[in-house]
Design a protein around this motif. Sequence first.
Motif, PDB file in Angstrom:
ATOM      1  N   SER A 111       1.156  11.997   8.370  1.00 35.74           N
ATOM      2  CA  SER A 111       2.008  11.036   9.082  1.00 35.74           C
ATOM      3  C   SER A 111       1.718  10.934  10.578  1.00 35.74           C
ATOM      4  N   PRO A 112       0.524  10.480  10.902  1.00 37.20           N
ATOM      5  CA  PRO A 112       0.277  10.272  12.317  1.00 37.20           C
ATOM      6  C   PRO A 112       0.724   8.892  12.794  1.00 37.20           C
ATOM      7  N   ILE A 113       1.315   8.127  11.863  1.00 35.27           N
ATOM      8  CA  ILE A 113       1.597   6.734  12.211  1.00 35.27           C
ATOM      9  C   ILE A 113       3.078   6.425  12.237  1.00 35.27           C
ATOM     10  N   MET A 114       3.435   5.459  13.038  1.00 36.62           N
ATOM     11  CA  MET A 114       4.836   5.048  13.174  1.00 36.62           C
ATOM     12  C   MET A 114       5.198   4.006  12.120  1.00 36.62           C
ATOM     13  N   GLU A 115       6.448   4.022  11.756  1.00 35.46           N
ATOM     14  CA  GLU A 115       6.976   3.046  10.795  1.00 35.46           C
ATOM     15  C   GLU A 115       6.800   1.618  11.329  1.00 35.46           C
ATOM     16  N   ASN A 116       6.595   0.718  10.423  1.00 34.06           N
ATOM     17  CA  ASN A 116       6.583  -0.706  10.760  1.00 34.06           C
ATOM     18  C   ASN A 116       5.687  -1.075  11.943  1.00 34.06           C
ATOM     19  N   THR A 117       4.548  -0.468  11.969  1.00 33.34           N
ATOM     20  CA  THR A 117       3.655  -0.776  13.083  1.00 33.34           C
ATOM     21  C   THR A 117       2.309  -1.239  12.544  1.00 33.34           C
ATOM     22  N   LEU A 118       1.758  -2.184  13.240  1.00 32.68           N
ATOM     23  CA  LEU A 118       0.443  -2.673  12.849  1.00 32.68           C
ATOM     24  C   LEU A 118      -0.643  -1.787  13.443  1.00 32.68           C
ATOM     25  N   TYR A 119      -1.554  -1.383  12.608  1.00 36.11           N
ATOM     26  CA  TYR A 119      -2.684  -0.565  13.036  1.00 36.11           C
ATOM     27  C   TYR A 119      -3.969  -1.211  12.544  1.00 36.11           C
ATOM     28  N   TYR A 120      -5.060  -0.762  13.133  1.00 34.69           N
ATOM     29  CA  TYR A 120      -6.333  -1.104  12.513  1.00 34.69           C
ATOM     30  C   TYR A 120      -7.250   0.109  12.627  1.00 34.69           C
ATOM     31  N   PHE A 121      -8.150   0.209  11.691  1.00 32.08           N
ATOM     32  CA  PHE A 121      -9.171   1.240  11.815  1.00 32.08           C
ATOM     33  C   PHE A 121     -10.536   0.598  11.596  1.00 32.08           C
ATOM     34  N   GLN A 122     -11.517   1.276  12.116  1.00 35.66           N
ATOM     35  CA  GLN A 122     -12.868   0.755  12.017  1.00 35.66           C
ATOM     36  C   GLN A 122     -13.630   1.662  11.055  1.00 35.66           C
ATOM     37  N   ALA A 123     -14.322   1.074  10.112  1.00 35.15           N
ATOM     38  CA  ALA A 123     -15.042   1.924   9.164  1.00 35.15           C
ATOM     39  C   ALA A 123     -16.185   1.168   8.517  1.00 35.15           C
ATOM     40  N   THR A 124     -17.074   1.951   7.944  1.00 34.92           N
ATOM     41  CA  THR A 124     -18.199   1.379   7.217  1.00 34.92           C
ATOM     42  C   THR A 124     -17.874   1.425   5.734  1.00 34.92           C
ATOM     43  N   ILE A 125     -18.071   0.342   5.062  1.00 36.48           N
ATOM     44  CA  ILE A 125     -17.762   0.298   3.637  1.00 36.48           C
ATOM     45  C   ILE A 125     -18.772   1.128   2.860  1.00 36.48           C
ATOM     46  N   ASP A 126     -18.248   2.069   2.106  1.00 36.07           N
ATOM     47  CA  ASP A 126     -19.114   2.931   1.324  1.00 36.07           C
ATOM     48  C   ASP A 126     -19.467   2.272  -0.007  1.00 36.07           C
ATOM     49  N   ASP A 127     -18.492   1.680  -0.605  1.00 39.03           N
ATOM     50  CA  ASP A 127     -18.755   0.982  -1.867  1.00 39.03           C
ATOM     51  C   ASP A 127     -17.648  -0.009  -2.174  1.00 39.03           C
ATOM     52  N   VAL A 128     -18.038  -1.041  -2.922  1.00 37.16           N
ATOM     53  CA  VAL A 128     -17.047  -1.963  -3.453  1.00 37.16           C
ATOM     54  C   VAL A 128     -16.842  -1.549  -4.901  1.00 37.16           C
ATOM     55  N   GLU A 129     -15.674  -1.028  -5.181  1.00 38.79           N
ATOM     56  CA  GLU A 129     -15.446  -0.384  -6.461  1.00 38.79           C
ATOM     57  C   GLU A 129     -15.496  -1.372  -7.633  1.00 38.79           C
ATOM     58  N   ASN A 130     -15.048  -2.557  -7.397  1.00 37.78           N
ATOM     59  CA  ASN A 130     -14.964  -3.528  -8.497  1.00 37.78           C
ATOM     60  C   ASN A 130     -15.648  -4.829  -8.127  1.00 37.78           C
ATOM     61  N   LYS A 131     -16.895  -4.707  -7.732  1.00 29.86           N
ATOM     62  CA  LYS A 131     -17.578  -5.903  -7.224  1.00 29.86           C
ATOM     63  C   LYS A 131     -17.916  -6.924  -8.306  1.00 29.86           C
ATOM     64  N   ASP A 132     -18.009  -6.458  -9.552  1.00 30.39           N
ATOM     65  CA  ASP A 132     -18.315  -7.405 -10.627  1.00 30.39           C
ATOM     66  C   ASP A 132     -17.101  -8.226 -11.034  1.00 30.39           C
ATOM     67  N   GLN A 133     -15.973  -7.624 -10.955  1.00 26.74           N
ATOM     68  CA  GLN A 133     -14.770  -8.336 -11.354  1.00 26.74           C
ATOM     69  C   GLN A 133     -13.557  -7.842 -10.580  1.00 26.74           C
ATOM     70  N   PRO A 134     -13.241  -8.547  -9.515  1.00 28.47           N
ATOM     71  CA  PRO A 134     -12.036  -8.195  -8.770  1.00 28.47           C
ATOM     72  C   PRO A 134     -10.854  -8.060  -9.719  1.00 28.47           C
ATOM     73  N   TRP A 135      -9.979  -7.141  -9.421  1.00 29.11           N
ATOM     74  CA  TRP A 135      -8.932  -6.810 -10.365  1.00 29.11           C
ATOM     75  C   TRP A 135      -7.743  -7.736 -10.284  1.00 29.11           C
ATOM     76  N   TYR A 136      -7.221  -7.946 -11.440  1.00 33.76           N
ATOM     77  CA  TYR A 136      -6.013  -8.759 -11.550  1.00 33.76           C
ATOM     78  C   TYR A 136      -4.807  -7.838 -11.520  1.00 33.76           C
ATOM     79  N   ASP A 137      -3.827  -8.190 -10.735  1.00 29.33           N
ATOM     80  CA  ASP A 137      -2.604  -7.412 -10.662  1.00 29.33           C
ATOM     81  C   ASP A 137      -1.616  -7.984 -11.676  1.00 29.33           C
TER      82      ASP A 137
END
Length: 524
Positions: free
Chosen positions: A316-342
């Motif tokens: 819990s380093p983050i505050m409630e109801n606050t907008l954050y962003y992080f910077q990162a390199t994508i390691d993998d797209v887990e479902n690149k063949d078929q985006p998942w349906y919710d």
Amino acid sequence: MQTFPVMEYNHSEVNNNEGSASITGGYFYRSMTDPCMYGRYLYGDLYLQKTLKSQTRNRILSNWTQIQSLTMSTESIISINSLQSNQKIWTIEAMVLRQGIIKTFNNVQNNGKIWKMILADNMGTKIQAVMFNEAIRKFEGIFQHTKAYLISNGTVKKPNEKFANVHPSLELINPYVHIFGFVSSIGQSYVIKKKNGGEMHKREITIMNKELDSLPLTLWGEMALNEGQMLQENSDKKQIIIVSSLNGTTYQGQFQLSTTNMSTIQFDPHCIQVQKLKKWLHSSPTNEMDVQQLAVEKKIKKAKEINIRDLLTNPSPIMENTLYYFQATIDDVENKDQPWYDGSIPRYHIRLEFVDGNDKAIVILFDEPATSLIGCTILDYINSVRKDKFTSCFYRKMVSCKSMQYKFLFNSNRVTHSATGQTLTIIAQGIEVAQGDNFAKINEAETHETKKKRQLKKKIVEAIDAVEPTPIEDEDINKSNPNENEPIEIEDDENLNAFYKRQKQILRKKNPTILKKKIKLENV
DNA sequence: CCCCCCCC
């Protein structure tokens, strides 16, 4: 005093049970006499059956502004505000602000047809009119959206307390909100199950001001179908709407608006603030997707940066109801063949993975963030990978996301740690390339286009940064205040009339065919 | 004379 993190709204606060009201904020559409600001009494149902007996009194005016030049005596015309409950003789002049669809009802006491309208007079006071069987036969095809009529001698009833407001005390703290802006995205209408077992149509749209602040707005029930479809049919245009009598709620830290049964939507109405926005909108070279992206980038600018490593190691380093962003390199797209349906709601998502030793972060992109990453809608993506994923430019784009750096915008409320503490799931609200122009490239032609786009974007960003918060100018208030003698001019909306006409011809299925089951995609 | 304010 509650304030909203947005721009163009009016905010009313009912101070006491007698229904006095104060109005703060906003610099656009002012409906000073909106009955919702004065408590429940004016939520009158106006029964029109008796009007049939004096039809000569019902003059149909071609539009709202012509009321002023009416030659007949207007002495007997009273404002909606001064209608008394059970008053027998009266005439009002009112514009049709909203027409419902004709419905059938069936209960123990009665059955038949019912048709509801919301009317407004030139003071901006609204009232609901209800017509039943015989009245519907007489008036169907007469009443038209945005046209004004003289209406007399129906039954004026006090609203049923039972239906006016389920929680009267909430009215003291829940202000209604009126908003205007342009529509930046329109979702599909779908059916949701209510807790009591009933069903309800729902459609989510996004509305923005010219500072590109965006607000999610949920259209409910009939409005999700009718007005929502109207918006969708015109989604290629830059549409400006005024939506009135909305509820504001905060869900998972995100302020959002919902229509109520008193809401109306006006499409591109003539009022000074709308014209100003229109002028701005049409002079900006942005398309829908660029606007979305610019809005996200604006939010990221304001958000707090956080290190993904900190998120993974510290619960819990983050505050409630606050907008954050992080910077990162994508390691993998887990479902690149078929985006998942919710399964619960009909939308797709993409899961991106970031691996850091034993720790794993999963970022889920829904809707717009996902669209922004792959450069097309999720449905288009699925169709393109279904055919032949290796020839799909979108697929190539998706694959090329790997090892790219991005900024991910998220709300602290949308972060969950797994039981082991080693996996973190974040639902991102937006995505931006971390630096320069490293959105995955498709080909040279796009590179060229991107460059052109980037120049336009720069111009727009500069314009947005230059925008000062607009003060409420006296001149504006006078021009748009229905309390003044000037009536609100509403553009004669031929499109909407045609739309309503079409609606009548379409026989609605009782249970619209909406996908409720998990979609099974063929493996490609 | 109807409708019961909602879902993630």
